[in-house]
Design an enzyme around this catalytic site. Sequence first.
Site, PDB file in Angstrom:
ATOM      1  N   GLU B  57       0.808  -1.223   0.000  1.00 27.37           N
ATOM      2  CA  GLU B  57       0.000   0.000   0.000  1.00 27.37           C
ATOM      3  C   GLU B  57       0.836   1.266   0.000  1.00 27.37           C
ATOM      4  OE1 GLU B  57      -0.751  -2.667   1.720  1.00 27.37           O
ATOM      5  OE2 GLU B  57      -2.844  -3.135   1.286  1.00 27.37           O
ATOM      6  N   GLN B  79      -7.820  -2.312  -0.538  1.00 26.80           N
ATOM      7  CA  GLN B  79      -8.829  -3.372  -0.399  1.00 26.80           C
ATOM      8  C   GLN B  79      -9.788  -3.075   0.755  1.00 26.80           C
ATOM      9  OE1 GLN B  79      -7.675  -7.816  -0.339  1.00 26.80           O
ATOM     10  NE2 GLN B  79      -8.174  -7.259  -2.443  1.00 26.80           N
ATOM     11  N   ALA B  81     -10.100   0.170   3.853  1.00 27.72           N
ATOM     12  CA  ALA B  81      -9.497   1.417   4.329  1.00 27.72           C
ATOM     13  C   ALA B  81      -8.495   1.140   5.444  1.00 27.72           C
ATOM     14  CB  ALA B  81     -10.577   2.369   4.836  1.00 27.72           C
ATOM     15  N   ASP B  82      -8.788   0.115   6.250  1.00 25.59           N
ATOM     16  CA  ASP B  82      -7.916  -0.236   7.364  1.00 25.59           C
ATOM     17  C   ASP B  82      -6.466  -0.434   6.901  1.00 25.59           C
ATOM     18  OD1 ASP B  82     -10.310  -1.621   9.429  1.00 25.59           O
ATOM     19  OD2 ASP B  82     -10.688  -1.333   7.314  1.00 25.59           O
ATOM     20  N   PHE B  83      -6.296  -0.981   5.697  1.00 26.42           N
ATOM     21  CA  PHE B  83      -4.944  -1.289   5.241  1.00 26.42           C
ATOM     22  C   PHE B  83      -4.237  -0.067   4.677  1.00 26.42           C
ATOM     23  CE2 PHE B  83      -7.147  -5.528   4.629  1.00 26.42           C
ATOM     24  CZ  PHE B  83      -6.865  -5.911   5.932  1.00 26.42           C
ATOM     25  N   HIS B 124     -11.292  -4.625   9.617  1.00 27.39           N
ATOM     26  CA  HIS B 124     -11.974  -4.559   8.316  1.00 27.39           C
ATOM     27  C   HIS B 124     -13.207  -3.658   8.391  1.00 27.39           C
ATOM     28  CE1 HIS B 124      -9.536  -8.198   7.685  1.00 27.39           C
ATOM     29  NE2 HIS B 124      -9.739  -8.072   6.391  1.00 27.39           N
TER      30      HIS B 124
HETATM   31  C1  LIG Z   1      -1.498  -4.807   4.299  1.00 24.71           C
HETATM   32  C2  LIG Z   1      -2.650  -5.609   3.785  1.00 24.71           C
HETATM   33  N1  LIG Z   1      -3.169  -5.338   2.576  1.00 24.71           N
HETATM   34  C3  LIG Z   1      -4.208  -6.043   2.098  1.00 24.71           C
HETATM   35  C4  LIG Z   1      -4.765  -7.062   2.822  1.00 24.71           C
HETATM   36  C5  LIG Z   1      -5.972  -7.843   2.283  1.00 24.71           C
HETATM   37  N2  LIG Z   1      -5.620  -9.242   2.009  1.00 24.71           N
HETATM   38  C6  LIG Z   1      -5.860 -10.215   2.905  1.00 24.71           C
HETATM   39  S1  LIG Z   1      -5.264 -11.713   2.409  1.00 24.71           S
HETATM   40  C7  LIG Z   1      -4.698 -11.067   0.945  1.00 24.71           C
HETATM   41  C8  LIG Z   1      -3.980 -11.931  -0.035  1.00 24.71           C
HETATM   42  C9  LIG Z   1      -2.815 -12.586   0.635  1.00 24.71           C
HETATM   43  O1  LIG Z   1      -2.047 -13.309  -0.275  1.00 24.71           O
HETATM   44  P1  LIG Z   1      -0.829 -14.165   0.239  1.00 24.71           P
HETATM   45  O2  LIG Z   1       0.066 -13.349   1.078  1.00 24.71           O
HETATM   46  O3  LIG Z   1      -0.199 -14.802  -0.955  1.00 24.71           O
HETATM   47  O4  LIG Z   1      -1.484 -15.257   1.190  1.00 24.71           O
HETATM   48  P2  LIG Z   1      -2.543 -16.378   0.799  1.00 24.71           P
HETATM   49  O5  LIG Z   1      -3.905 -15.782   0.951  1.00 24.71           O
HETATM   50  O6  LIG Z   1      -2.262 -16.812  -0.589  1.00 24.71           O
HETATM   51  O7  LIG Z   1      -2.338 -17.467   1.785  1.00 24.71           O
HETATM   52  C10 LIG Z   1      -4.974  -9.695   0.879  1.00 24.71           C
HETATM   53  C11 LIG Z   1      -4.625  -8.809  -0.250  1.00 24.71           C
HETATM   54  C12 LIG Z   1      -4.212  -7.302   4.089  1.00 24.71           C
HETATM   55  N3  LIG Z   1      -4.704  -8.256   4.890  1.00 24.71           N
HETATM   56  N4  LIG Z   1      -3.162  -6.587   4.535  1.00 24.71           N
END
Ligand SMILES: Cc1ncc(C[n+]2csc(CCOP(=O)(O)OP(=O)(O)O)c2C)c(N)n1
Lengths: 323, 323, 331, 331
Positions: B57, B79, B81-83, B124
Site C-alpha cells: 500500500e 482493499q 481502508a484499514d490497510f 476490516h
Molecule cells: C497490508 C494488507 N493489505 C491487504 C490485505 C488484504 N488481504 C488479505 S489476504 C490477501 C492476499 C494474501 O495473499 P498471500 O500473502 O499470498 O497469502 P494467501 O492468501 O495466498 O495465503 C490480501 C490482499 C491485508 N490483509 N493486509
Amino acid sequence: MKYLEAIRLALAELLADDQRVFIYGQDIAGPFGGAFKATKGLSERFPGRVLNSPISEDAMTGLAIGAAMDGMRPIVEYQFADFASVAFNQLVNHAGSIFYRTGRPCPIVARLPVGGTPGGGPFHCQMPETWLSNHPGLVVVAPATVADAYFMLKDAVACRDPVAFLEHKYLYYHLEAEFDPRVAEHPGLGRAVVRRQGDDLTIVAYSGMVHHATAAAAVLESDHNISAEVVDLRCVRPLDEETILASLARTGRIIIASEGFPFGGPTAEVAALVAEKGFAYLDAPPVRLAARDTPIPFHPELFAEHHPDDQAIVQAALELAKY
Amino acid sequence: MKYLEAIRLALAELLADDQRVFIYGQDIAGPFGGAFKATKGLSERFPGRVLNSPISEDAMTGLAIGAAMDGMRPIVEYQFADFASVAFNQLVNHAGSIFYRTGRPCPIVARLPVGGTPGGGPFHCQMPETWLSNHPGLVVVAPATVADAYFMLKDAVACRDPVAFLEHKYLYYHLEAEFDPRVAEHPGLGRAVVRRQGDDLTIVAYSGMVHHATAAAAVLESDHNISAEVVDLRCVRPLDEETILASLARTGRIIIASEGFPFGGPTAEVAALVAEKGFAYLDAPPVRLAARDTPIPFHPELFAEHHPDDQAIVQAALELAKY
Amino acid sequence: MSDNAERIRLFKVMVLARTCDDRMAKLKAQNEVAGSVFVGRGQEALSGAAGIQLRPGDVFAPLIRDQAGRFGYGETPLDVARTVLGRRTGPMRGRDGNVHRGDWGAGLLPMISHLGAMAAPVIGVLLSRRLTGKQKPGDLSVGIASIGDGGMNTGALHEAMNIAAVERLPFILLVADNQFAYSTTSDRTYACKHLVDRAIGYGVAGHRCDGTDADACLATVGAAVAAARAGKGPQLVVADLLRLAGHGTHDDASYVPEDVKSRFGDCLQMFERSLIQQGVLDAAAVAAIRDEARRQIEAAVEQARAEPQPEAATEDWSARCERDLVHVRSA
Amino acid sequence: MSDNAERIRLFKVMVLARTCDDRMAKLKAQNEVAGSVFVGRGQEALSGAAGIQLRPGDVFAPLIRDQAGRFGYGETPLDVARTVLGRRTGPMRGRDGNVHRGDWGAGLLPMISHLGAMAAPVIGVLLSRRLTGKQKPGDLSVGIASIGDGGMNTGALHEAMNIAAVERLPFILLVADNQFAYSTTSDRTYACKHLVDRAIGYGVAGHRCDGTDADACLATVGAAVAAARAGKGPQLVVADLLRLAGHGTHDDASYVPEDVKSRFGDCLQMFERSLIQQGVLDAAAVAAIRDEARRQIEAAVEQARAEPQPEAATEDWSARCERDLVHVRSA
Ligand SMILES: Cc1ncc(C[n+]2csc(CCOP(=O)(O)OP(=O)(O)O)c2C)c(N)n1
Ligand SMILES: Cc1ncc(C[n+]2csc(CCOP(=O)(O)OP(=O)(O)O)c2C)c(N)n1
Ligand SMILES: [Mg+2]
Ligand SMILES: [Mg+2]
C-alpha cells in the site's frame, strides 16, 4: 537540569532499576548517543540494553510489541516523531488493539521528539498527537516541564498500556529548571495540572505551548490586568476532563492552544468537551488556537507565523475577555 | 442502481472519457474485479489501465503520486481502508504536502472501502477520516447516496488536490436508488447538503451514518412530533461550515453522529465549530455520538452496540429536545 | 526421511486441520458464522510440519491458512470453534474472530489483519529471550512467522526480516508460495525467479521445498528449525504449493486456470497414499484417524455452540488496562 | 573506459558539487542558514556519474548527498543557494529547505524526508510514461532514485523496488553504501554480504562498483542506465564508499574509526590525480575548473543573498490548490 537531561536521567534510572527495560532506536548507542543525545553514555553503562536499530520504524515498533508481550518494558526512540508515521500501523492497530482483543496489556513506550524548531521544515517539526489519538488504546502524553519529563517518563514505563511520550525538541536544550527527583508526590500520568491560577479565563495547552501560555498569562496580568489560569494537559489521551471543566467553571472563558495542525485533535476535543459538558459554565465561545493549515514551513519567518505563540494567545485572550 | 454500481459506472466513464485515468490496486483486474467488485469488467474493457498491484500500500500510493505529478489521474483502490494505515505516510506527508511545498497539484484519488459490517472485526471495519484529516492538504469525502457515489467520484478525479474517497461497505450492496447520471446539477465536492429539512434540531452525519440519521428523523417525526433536519456533510475535510451553521441557526440544537472512533475528528471538529462560531445559536449543548472507544468487535451483537444507530440518535434527540 | 512417529503425528495434524476447516466452512454455509472463513486446504503439509517442530517456549505467528500449524503447536479445536462462533469463552471472547485468534501467553500470536505485521513481534519475543538470558546456547527457543507470496511484498515484512538477520535471531520465516495472493497471480506479485532468492539479500539461510510433499516439508522445515535452534540465525523457507480453495469461503476461485490446478496435487491425499504404500499406516488406521478428527471437531463445535455469546450490556468497553488513569469519556 | 569528454564533464560536476557543499557548510557556520546542511563529500563520483547519464525527460530522485548528481542533471547553483538560504525566489519559496528542493516539472523530484519514500514516485512517473505511450522502445526514459545503506531497510523502498521489478520499468536504484547510516555502522543495518545481493531477490540486474573510483562509477552506472533504456528492466547499482564528513554539518563524525577512514580514498582527489596522470587535464585546467566552480557558486550565493525572503504577511497559507472547494477555517 535541562529537559533533555531529565529524560536521560529517567532513562538511566529505569535501566538501572528494572532489568525489563531496554531502549531500541536509530543511533542511540554510544559514543553517539542519539540524534538529540538523550541516550548519551547509556549504552556504555548498560551494555546490550541500548540497541541501534536499522531505519525500519514499522518493525522497530513491532519488535517492541513482541518484547513487551514477552515481559519486557521496551522503550523505542524514533529519531523524529514525523518518522513514526511509517510505524502508524503497528502503533495504532497493533499496540493499541492488543488489550481489548486479548486482555493482555502491551507496555511499550514510544519516545517521540516533537514540535518545531526554525529551519526544521515540513518533516522534522510535526506534532503527532492527533493521529496517535483517534484509534483506541494508546496513552498519549506530552510533558512540558523538566519535572514532568522525568516523572512522566517513569510513569510511562510503569504504565501497562502503550504510551506515546512526546518530547518537545525546543525544550530539550532551552528549558532548564531545578527539581528534586526524590520527591514522592507528583501528579499521575493522566492528570492535567493548573500551572498558574487565574480568575478571568482559562488557557489550556500542552507540550511546548504551555510555555507560550504561561508567558501570555504573565503579560495579561502585568499589561492588561487580566487574570489567566493555565491548565497544562500533560496527557492528551485520555483527557483529564475534570480539571479542565473545573477550571472553566471558575473562569467561564477558555482558550485551547496547540502547535499541532488545526483539524481535529486535542483542541477540537477540548472545545467539544466544554461545549458538551461545560455549556452552562461558558460565558463566551471557546477559542481554539492551532497551527496554520499548511505543512510547517522551513523559513524561520514563516515558521514563526505558522503556530500560535505568546502574542497570539494574548491577542485571543484580550478579545475573549471583551466578549 | 446500487451504490457499488454507481461507483463502477463512474469508474467506467472516467476511464472512457479521460486517457489520464488508470486504476491501481489489489485484485482489481478481471475476471475477479476487486474484493467488492467495484472494477468488475473494467480491465477487459480498458486493457492495461486497470492494474493489479502487489500487497504494497505504501508504494501503491507513492506510485500514484508520481504518476499524478507526471500528468495522470490515478485512482488507487485499497482493499479495505484499514490497510491504508500502512500508506499513511505517502498519503499525508507526501500527497498532502506537495501543493504547498511545490505549487504543483497532486491529483490522486484514494478509494477506501470503509465502515463496519457484522463479523468484520477490528481491522476490516474502520473509518479513516480522522487520521486522514489532521495533516493539511487532503480532501476527504464520504458519499452517502447512490448519486453522490457517482458524482463525487467524478468530482474527486476532477479535483486537482489529493482526494480520499470513502466508500461505505455496507452501502455497496444495501443501498439502491434511481438517479440520472445525465443531470447537470449536483452539489460541489466540498458542499454539505440538507437531506431532510426540520425545525427542532439538526443531525449532522456523513457516510453510512446519514441513513441512521434520516431513519431517526423519520421516527422523531412520526412518533415524537420532533422535526429534525439532517445535514449530510459529504465532505469532512474541508468542512462546509456555512451549511452547518445555517442549519444550526434555524434549529438551535445539534447532534453530530459518526461511526468513527470518538477522539478527535469530524464530530469534535463540528462540535468545536458550532461552539466557536455558532455559540449564539446554541439553545443547548452540542451532542456528539461516535463509536465506542475500543477496537471494533467481531461479534455481531457487540458490533451492533459499538456505533450509534437510529435508536441511539432518537434517544439523544429526545434528550436534546428536552434541554 | 523423518521417523514414522513424526510422520504420523504430522498426518494426524493435517487430517485434523482439514476436517476442522471443512467443518468451519460448513458452519459458515449454515449461516452460523459472522464474517469470513478462511481455510488452509493444500497448505497443511507445510504448516503442520512447522507446527509440530515447535515446542513450548517457542513462538509461532500463524496466518490465515495455518490451521495445521496451529494444531501442531497445540491449539485446541475448542479454541477454534469458540472463536469462529464468536463465543465469550474463546480466547478472543468474541472481540476478534476467525483466524485472528491466539494466545500471547502460549506463544501463539493473535494476528492483526495487516499482512507482514506479525513478523516483527515474533522477532521482539526472540530478542526479549536473548536479553533476559533465557536462551540456552545451541538449543534456542525459536520463532516462526508465516507469510504468503503476497505478503512477502509488504514493507513490514522486509523490515522485520532484515532486523532478524542483523540480530541473528533464531527466526524462521515460513513462506507458502501458493501461486495466488487472493486473485492475483505471482507474476503480478514478484519478479524474482523464486522467493527463496530473497534469502541472500537478507543474509540468511534459504530453503526451498515442494509444499505438496509432506515428507519434503518435514525435512526442510526440520532442517531450518534445527539450524535456528543451533544458533545459525534466521532461516527462510519457501514452499511451492497451490491454494486448493477460494481465498475465503466466499470466493469460488474461478480465476484459477486449469493448467495451474493440474500442476499441484493435494498434500494430504498424497501423504496418505505414501504412508499406506510404505506400510506406515493401513486403511483402517487412516479411517480411525479421520474418525477421531471428526469426533474431536464435532465435540468442539457442539460445546462451543452451547456456550454463551458475549453481551453488549455486560461488555467491558475499555481499550486500556489502566482504567484509573483518568476519567474516560463514556461512549 | 568512458570517453574523456564525459570524464571531464563528470569531473567538473564533482568539483562544482564539492565547492557548493563547502560553501553551504560555510554559510551555515556563518549563521546564514536555518536548519541543517548536508554535504555529499565522498559521494560525488557515484552521484555525478548518475546525474550526467540522464537526459531531459528522465527522472531523478536525489537524496541528501546528491549535489553532484543534481548538478549533473541540470540543477543550477542558484536553485541551491536560494533554497539553502530560504529565498522566496527559489524552487521551494522558503517553504521547504536544503536538500528537499526539486522540480517535478523538470523531473528532479523534491524529496520528502522519510527515507525510502521517493522510489515509488519515480516508478509512478515511469509507469505514467508507459501508459501514455510516450516511451520509445529500446530508448526509454529512465528514472533513478538514490538511497543509502540505511534507507535500503525501509519498508517503503522494498515495496517500491518490487513493484519496479514486477512492472519491469526502466528504474535504477542507486545505492551509496557509505558505511554509515548517520552514526550506525553497516553491521547494525544489514546482514547480507553485500547490498547488491538484494538484486536477485527482486529479480533485477545487480551492479556493484567502487564508489571512490569515478571511472568505475561512470562505467557501472552507465551500463545500468543503458540496460534500463534498452528495456532490460530495473537495475540495482551499489557502490562502496565512505561519507567523508559528518551526517550534517552539526555532526563531527567522531564515531568513524580511523581504520575505516584509511580504507577509503577521496573520489575527487583520486579522479583529479588520474586525469592529470593520464594527460586528460593539466594542473592549469584543473585550477581553471576550480576557479570556475567557485565563481559560479559565489555568484549564486551573492545573487540569492540579495533576493527577497518570504514574508508571513503575504504568504499564501493554503495546502490545497482547489481554493473554492469550500470555506476553509482561517488560522
Ligand atoms: C497490508 C494488507 N493489505 C491487504 C490485505 C488484504 N488481504 C488479505 S489476504 C490477501 C492476499 C494474501 O495473499 P498471500 O500473502 O499470498 O497469502 P494467501 O492468501 O495466498 O495465503 C490480501 C490482499 C491485508 N490483509 N493486509
Ligand atoms: C523513515 C526515516 N527514519 C529516520 C530518518 C532520519 N534519518 C535521516 S538520514 C538518516 C541516516 C541515513 O542513512 P543512509 O540511508 O545510509 O544515508 P546516508 O546518510 O549515509 O547518505 C536517518 C536515520 C528518516 N529521514 N526517515
Ligand atoms: Mg498466496
Ligand atoms: Mg549511509
